[in-house]
Motif scaffolding. Sequence first.
Motif, short mmCIF file in Angstrom:
data_model
loop_
_atom_site.label_atom_id
_atom_site.label_comp_id
_atom_site.label_asym_id
_atom_site.label_seq_id
_atom_site.Cartn_x
_atom_site.Cartn_y
_atom_site.Cartn_z
N LYS A 155 0.49 10.38 0.54
CA LYS A 155 -0.58 9.43 0.88
C LYS A 155 -0.72 9.28 2.39
O LYS A 155 -1.80 8.98 2.88
N SER A 158 -3.27 11.85 3.26
CA SER A 158 -4.44 12.02 2.39
C SER A 158 -5.75 11.94 3.16
O SER A 158 -6.75 12.51 2.73
N LYS A 166 -4.09 18.60 4.95
CA LYS A 166 -4.57 18.02 3.70
C LYS A 166 -4.29 18.95 2.52
O LYS A 166 -3.86 18.52 1.45
#
Length: 191
Positions: A155, A158, A166
């Motif tokens: 996260k 993200s 990514k």
Amino acid sequence: MARKMAIVGLILAGSVAVTGCTINFGSAGDYREGMMSQSDSSKYSSQDIMFAQMMIPHHQQAVDMGTLAETRANDPEVKALAAEIKAEQAPEIELMKNWLNSADAGMEMGHEMTMGGMLSKDDMADLAKLSGAAFDRKYVSGMIGHHEGAIAMVKMISNSQNSDVKAFGENVVASQTKQIETLRAILSRLG
């Protein structure tokens, strides 16, 4: 695997970006074996770098657990999955270390950060004392939490502006989600 390792390396090269600098690696054709893309791979956020620095010890513990499984696991499926996890993560560790060294970023963040799913020193010591079915159950349950922690760590990246960072995160989520499913099936079978 080579693309995954290249992505991890890209994350680490960005440690220079923490100081506001960028590194220009050139085009994909200029890089050895063509592993780098022409995306925004020369720019990394401090989040990208922190993620990479956190993943080294996180991956290392998974490798250490896999090493224990080589001599202590009894179940063939546990042994095979532990070997798969170790083979996937060990080269990534070395690549991350090389990039951090070349970027002069250091291996550690310089402050404590909680990493989800990590086994405590006591848990690792207990795991090292086990063998056979008892080891299999503890390894599998520990690795489920370990992978869940890694997925939660993704996260951090993200919203990365770097498409390679990514993509690396997406690969971690895909691979480890699949492995969690296998681990849960094994744990259910082991009882």
